[in-house]
Structures are given as structure tokens and as C-alpha cells.
Design a protein around this motif. Structure first.
Motif, PDB file in Angstrom:
ATOM      1  N   PHE A 189       0.851  -1.185   0.000  1.00  0.00           N
ATOM      2  CA  PHE A 189       0.000   0.000   0.000  1.00  0.00           C
ATOM      3  C   PHE A 189       0.884   1.231   0.000  1.00  0.00           C
ATOM      4  O   PHE A 189       2.114   1.157  -0.020  1.00  0.00           O
ATOM      5  N   GLN A 190       0.253   2.393   0.063  1.00  0.00           N
ATOM      6  CA  GLN A 190       0.989   3.624  -0.183  1.00  0.00           C
ATOM      7  C   GLN A 190       1.966   3.984   0.923  1.00  0.00           C
ATOM      8  O   GLN A 190       2.844   4.812   0.740  1.00  0.00           O
ATOM      9  N   PHE A 191       1.839   3.384   2.117  1.00  0.00           N
ATOM     10  CA  PHE A 191       2.746   3.702   3.198  1.00  0.00           C
ATOM     11  C   PHE A 191       3.905   2.706   3.201  1.00  0.00           C
ATOM     12  O   PHE A 191       3.711   1.531   2.955  1.00  0.00           O
ATOM     13  N   ARG A 192       5.077   3.190   3.539  1.00  0.00           N
ATOM     14  CA  ARG A 192       6.252   2.331   3.441  1.00  0.00           C
ATOM     15  C   ARG A 192       6.712   1.748   4.766  1.00  0.00           C
ATOM     16  O   ARG A 192       7.036   0.582   4.851  1.00  0.00           O
ATOM     17  N   THR A 193       6.761   2.542   5.827  1.00  0.00           N
ATOM     18  CA  THR A 193       7.353   2.089   7.082  1.00  0.00           C
ATOM     19  C   THR A 193       6.359   2.223   8.228  1.00  0.00           C
ATOM     20  O   THR A 193       5.743   3.265   8.404  1.00  0.00           O
ATOM     21  N   LEU A 194       6.241   1.155   8.992  1.00  0.00           N
ATOM     22  CA  LEU A 194       5.416   1.154  10.195  1.00  0.00           C
ATOM     23  C   LEU A 194       6.344   1.131  11.398  1.00  0.00           C
ATOM     24  O   LEU A 194       7.279   0.342  11.451  1.00  0.00           O
ATOM     25  N   CYS A 234       1.258  -1.767  31.164  1.00  0.00           N
ATOM     26  CA  CYS A 234       1.931  -1.842  29.864  1.00  0.00           C
ATOM     27  C   CYS A 234       1.280  -0.888  28.880  1.00  0.00           C
ATOM     28  O   CYS A 234       0.222  -0.311  29.155  1.00  0.00           O
ATOM     29  N   ASN A 235       1.902  -0.738  27.725  1.00  0.00           N
ATOM     30  CA  ASN A 235       1.339   0.091  26.667  1.00  0.00           C
ATOM     31  C   ASN A 235       1.849  -0.364  25.310  1.00  0.00           C
ATOM     32  O   ASN A 235       2.940  -0.943  25.203  1.00  0.00           O
ATOM     33  N   SER A 236       1.043  -0.114  24.277  1.00  0.00           N
ATOM     34  CA  SER A 236       1.400  -0.470  22.897  1.00  0.00           C
ATOM     35  C   SER A 236       1.049   0.702  21.994  1.00  0.00           C
ATOM     36  O   SER A 236       0.023   1.360  22.191  1.00  0.00           O
ATOM     37  N   ARG A 237       1.892   0.918  20.982  1.00  0.00           N
ATOM     38  CA  ARG A 237       1.646   2.042  20.070  1.00  0.00           C
ATOM     39  C   ARG A 237       2.243   1.755  18.702  1.00  0.00           C
ATOM     40  O   ARG A 237       3.291   1.126  18.594  1.00  0.00           O
ATOM     41  N   TYR A 238       1.549   2.202  17.660  1.00  0.00           N
ATOM     42  CA  TYR A 238       2.100   2.145  16.311  1.00  0.00           C
ATOM     43  C   TYR A 238       1.777   3.447  15.582  1.00  0.00           C
ATOM     44  O   TYR A 238       0.780   4.110  15.869  1.00  0.00           O
ATOM     45  N   GLU A 239       2.653   3.823  14.663  1.00  0.00           N
ATOM     46  CA  GLU A 239       2.463   5.029  13.860  1.00  0.00           C
ATOM     47  C   GLU A 239       3.102   4.817  12.499  1.00  0.00           C
ATOM     48  O   GLU A 239       3.906   3.894  12.303  1.00  0.00           O
ATOM     49  N   LEU A 240       2.762   5.685  11.573  1.00  0.00           N
ATOM     50  CA  LEU A 240       3.417   5.691  10.268  1.00  0.00           C
ATOM     51  C   LEU A 240       4.428   6.826  10.175  1.00  0.00           C
ATOM     52  O   LEU A 240       4.748   7.298   9.091  1.00  0.00           O
ATOM     53  N   TYR A 241       4.898   7.256  11.334  1.00  0.00           N
ATOM     54  CA  TYR A 241       6.021   8.185  11.388  1.00  0.00           C
ATOM     55  C   TYR A 241       6.879   7.787  12.587  1.00  0.00           C
ATOM     56  O   TYR A 241       6.417   7.088  13.496  1.00  0.00           O
TER      57      TYR A 241
END
Length: 508
Positions: A189-194, A234-241
Motif C-alpha cells: 500500500f501507499q505507506f512504506r514504514t510502520l 503496559c502500553n502499545s503504540r504504532y504510527e506511520l512516522y
């Protein structure tokens, strides 16, 4: 001329970025301070709390490790506290966040005995209960970026997020720091890095950390370009930057003496008759103006960014002191269906008056008990969600933990922790299994059941009468410790509730 502006812009950007990181206050996320237990000013508890916070925020605290806990005082004024800094941050940033939080707590939670403060950089928590080395997923909050993933890529993006986060959770659970950062690339898809980050408090066991992270990961919104789930342990996080310091992943960084020299800025020597003086004047005037203009743009952008909310939170319940919400407990039906192999008979654990129970296993390996309620409940969706939130707040070592729910169409599903040794009736009424219940073990089981019921009747924030207590509703964990199940079903299922009329025959 463009090279001058480009260099100046890069310099200003780097300068402002470093200034922002080093100078601004920690980024506040949320706080939890139930007013069920409070203290008064000038009390012994107040004095102990100030001493505890001074210890956690002192220059001698363990900022290098990003985690420290402490216990102070004697009952009933005893309290424990801890802080956890994001694992990729420097010692100075960690120290500044903890010091700020220790002061901020008196503004946000001025007289509560149990407090959790969440910032982007750290978490500060203290309580009059013993909270160390104890898994706690209460007081959670879910944040989602406002921008959606394009519908054409949502399935691929979800798979990428979950696989990346689950791998990170596995690595974090076996890491001494209980922390992991990970990146993933995809050309689908259009995004490259997670970019993904997961973290537990280091006092948890490997299994507890893994369980906590998988709970937070299961609650992430994967139809957004970014999101995070934060609970006490605990904590979890994801971003496209890139939202974290990538140097802590282990990628070698260039040393100062080996860094490439900056591009030289040279002003060409004026040639006779070619207006050399005018070139110098242009450079002398335009460059400072460009610097000022870019500086103003950068400052304005920074201030606008501070005022703009990037995330949208799930709606809170009326109890503003507790951010355990329906949104933070909701599971996706497809994930549950996959975990139970579409509710196959091979995964069926049993059937009771409220519905069938299945064993579920998520891709990460976490096992749960899935109770698929019968479709005769008269409750609406909102009432069902509210009652689940109420019951999920009840936690005790002798109560089966309600992890969440799923509500889709006519499906009403409850997700519980998985207890491996089945129910007490399996041992009591089987001639071969009875031998495992010697008197010492029976005595311990009786005491555990009594403690669980006492908590429901007396020690919890709301009184719950079980109304169907039987051997089949007493589950046994791996160490044969009893856990009362199916409490609160009158609330969740929508049955007529009359607490005063205890002589009414209800249940089995």
C-alpha cells in the motif's frame, strides 16, 4: 541562493527540534484518580506521599533504567509508588517527566490515595494498596489517529500492524527491560514504514508482560494510521512516522569525529564590472530575512501543533475518575471467531444457563475463555456495554477476570481469562479426580471461594449477589487456586435485579 535557504532551513529545523525536545513540558495524555479512597492534608498519609514522591523524583532515582518503585509507611498509611519512562528516552528527559508528574499529581488528583498519571514520556503511579509485581490493566485508555487507512488497504494494513506488534510483544516479554521497538516495511500500500513500540513495567513476569501487551494490542484500532493502548502495567503504540528515538533500537550512530563535514558556504568573489557589491548586498539582506521568516513559520507551526489534538479518544463513562470504558474493552468479532476456529466443537468447554463457552487462542498464543451469550437477553447495546464496564472493574485473585466483550449484530460475547483446570465439579464428582482433592487443598479452595464472595458482597465498589453459586462456577487455575465465575451475570445479561429479595430462587 536556494542552497543558502536550504541549509538555513535545515539548521533551523534541527535547532528548533532539539529545543522543543529539551525545553517543553511532558506531553500529558490522561490520569486516573478514583475518589473512593481519599486522604486529608497534614495527615500521616499526606506526609508519606510527599516523601515517596520526593524519593521517586530525586536526583538519585533510577532514571538510567527508566523504572523505579518504592514503599513507605505502615498500615493504614502505607503506600507504594513507581514510575516508568518510555524506554527510548534519555536519562534527562525521563528525570524531567518524573519531576513534572510528581508536582502535577497535586493539581490533577489533590486528595486521592490511588493515582495514575499518563504522559507521552512517562507514567507515575501510587496507591495505598500493594501494586508492585502485580499485573494491572485497569485505568486504560485508547487513542487513535484521526486519519483513516484507505479502504483498499485496510486488511493488509491490519495484518501488518498485528504481526509487527505481536513480534514486538514476544521480544519485549523476554527482554529484561520489558521493552521493544520495531519497524516493518511493505509495498502493498501507499505507506512504506510502520513504527511500533511496546513496553511493560519491568517488575512483571514474562507471562504477565506478554498477556498485558496482547490485551492492549487486541484493543488497537487498525483502520487508522496510528494508535495506542495504555494501561497501568503496559502500553502499545504504532504510527506511520518515527515517534521514538531510533538510536535505541541498536542501529549504530555516527560519532562526532566521523560525521561528514557540513556543506561549505562560499560567496563567489566579485568580478570587476559584474556587480560584485550588489551580490554581497543581496546575500546580506535576503539571508537574514529568510532566517527570520523561517523562524516565525517554525514557531507558528509548533504552537499550532501543540494546540491541535492528533488523537481522538474513546468516549468516557459518567465516572470521570475511571477511564475504563466500553471502547477499551471491546474485541473484534472476526478476531474472536478466528481464535475459536469459528466456535468449533473441539474448542467448546461447556454450556451453562447463559450460553456456550469456548476456548480461544489468539495468534500471539494468548488463551482466553469466550462465553457466547444466548440471544434471549432483553438489554440494549448501551446497557450491555455499561454493565460489562462495571463488572470488568471488579478484580480479585479469587474472581475470574473479565477481559472484555464483543457486540456485533445479535452476537453478545464475553471474553474471560482462561483458567486451565476446568471447574470444581469436574474434580468433586469424578471418582478418579477426587483423589487430587486432599483435605488441605479442599480447605484452601473453600477459603478462596469465601474471599471471592466476600469481595463481591463487601469490599468491592458495588455490591453484587452471585445468585448462581455452584461447583460448576468455581474454576481452578494451574495451581488449583479457586476463581469464582459468572458473577455479575444478572447485570450483564439483563435479568431482573432485586438485591433485597434474597429468598427468590434464581439460577441452578
Amino acid at each position: 541562493m536556494s542552497s543558502y535557504a536550504c541549509f538555513i532551513f535545515l539548521f533551523l529545523f534541527s535547532f528548533l527540534n532539539s529545543f522543543r525536545v529539551s525545553a517543553q513540558d511532558p506531553t500529558y495524555i490522561s490520569h486516573v484518580c478514583p475518589n473512593t479512597t481519599t486522604y486529608t492534608r497534614n495527615s500521616t498519609y499526606s506526609t508519606n506521599l510527599q516523601t515517596l514522591l520526593s524519593s521517586l523524583s530525586s536526583p538519585n532515582a533510577s532514571y538510567a533504567t527508566g523504572f523505579q518503585n518504592a514503599t513507605l509507611g505502615e498500615a493504614p498509611d502505607r503506600l507504594t509508588g513507581l514510575f516508568l519512562c518510555r524506554g527510548d528516552l534519555s536519562t534527562e528527559v525521563c528525570r524531567r517527566c518524573v519531576v513534572f508528574a510528581a508536582s502535577d499529581t497535586f493539581t490533577r488528583c489533590p486528595n486521592e490515595k490511588e493515582v495514575t498519571l499518563y504522559y507521552d514520556e512517562c507514567m507515575l503511579r501510587y496507591s495505598n494498596r500493594y501494586i508492585l509485581s502485580t499485573l494491572n490493566t485497569n485505568g486504560g485508555i485508547i487513542l487513535s489517529n484521526t486519519q483513516n487507512i484507505t479502504s483498499n488497504y485496510q486488511i493488509e494494513f491490519r495484518d501488518l500492524v498485528l504481526s509487527t506488534m505481536n513480534q514486538a510483544a514476544t521480544d519485549a516479554s523476554i527482554s529484561p527491560r520489558r521493552f521493544e521497538m520495531r519497524t516493518a516495511n511493505s509495498t502493498a500500500f501507499q505507506f512504506r514504514t510502520l513504527y511500533a513500540l511496546v513496553q511493560c513495567t519491568p517488575d512483571l513476569t514474562r507471562q504477565e508482560c506478554f498477556r498485558c501487551l496482547n490485551l492492549t494490542i487486541s484493543q488497537l484500532r487498525t483502520d487508522k494510521i496510528g494508535g495506542r493502548s495504555v494501561v497501568s502495567s503496559c502500553n502499545s503504540r504504532y504510527e506511520l512516522y518515527q515517534f521514538y528515538n531510533e538510536s535505541n533500537i541498536g542501529t549504530p550512530q555516527p560519532q562526532l569525529d566521523s560525521a561528514p563535514p557540513p556543506l561549505p558556504i562560499s560567496v563567489p568573489s566579485p568580478q570587476p564590472g559584474e556587480g560584485g557589491n550588489s551580490t554581497v548586498i543581496v546575500v546580506t539582506v535576503v539571508v537574514p530575512i529568510s532566517v527570520i521568516f523561517l523562524l516565525l513559520v517554525a514557531v507558528f507551526s509548533f504552537r499550532a501543533k501543540k494546540k491541535r489534538t492528533v488523537y481522538e479518544t474513546e468516549p468516557l463513562t459518567e465516572d470521570k475518575g475511571d477511564i475504563t470504558t466500553a471502547g477499551s474493552l471491546q474485541f473484534d468479532f472476526k478476531a474472536i471467531e478466528a481464535a475459536t476456529d469459528k466456535f468449533s466443537l473441539s474448542n467448546k468447554l461447556g454450556q451453562g444457563g447463559f450460553g456456550e463457552v469456548y476456548k480461544g487462542t489468539f495468534p500471539s498464543g494468548v488463551q482466553v475463555a469466550v462465553k457466547r451469550l444466548s440471544k434471549t437477553s432483553g438489554q440494549g447495546e448501551r446497557e450491555f456495554e455499561n454493565e460489562v464496564v462495571v463488572v470488568a472493574k471488579l478484580q480479585h485473585m479469587n474472581l475470574v477476570r473479565l477481559l472484555g466483550f464483543c457486540l456485533e449484530g445479535e452476537e453478545k460475547i464475553l471474553i474471560y481469562e482462561f483458567v486451565p483446570n476446568k471447574s470444581l465439579d469436574y474434580f468433586l464428582f469424578d471418582s478418579t479426580m477426587q483423589s487430587q482433592l486432599d483435605w488441605t487443598r479442599r480447605y484452601r479452595i473453600i477459603g478462596g471461594i469465601a474471599r471471592g464472595i466476600l469481595h463481591l458482597h463487601q469490599d468491592s465498589r458495588l455490591t453484587i449477589i452471585h445468585r448462581d453459586l455452584k461447583a460448576g462456577n468455581i474454576l481452578l487455575d494451574a495451581d488449583m487456586n479457586p476463581k469464582v465465575a459468572d458473577f455479575g451475570m444478572a447485570r450483564i445479561f439483563g435479568m431482573d435485579q432485586t438485591e433485597a429479595n434474597t429468598r427468590r430462587v434464581v439460577g441452578t
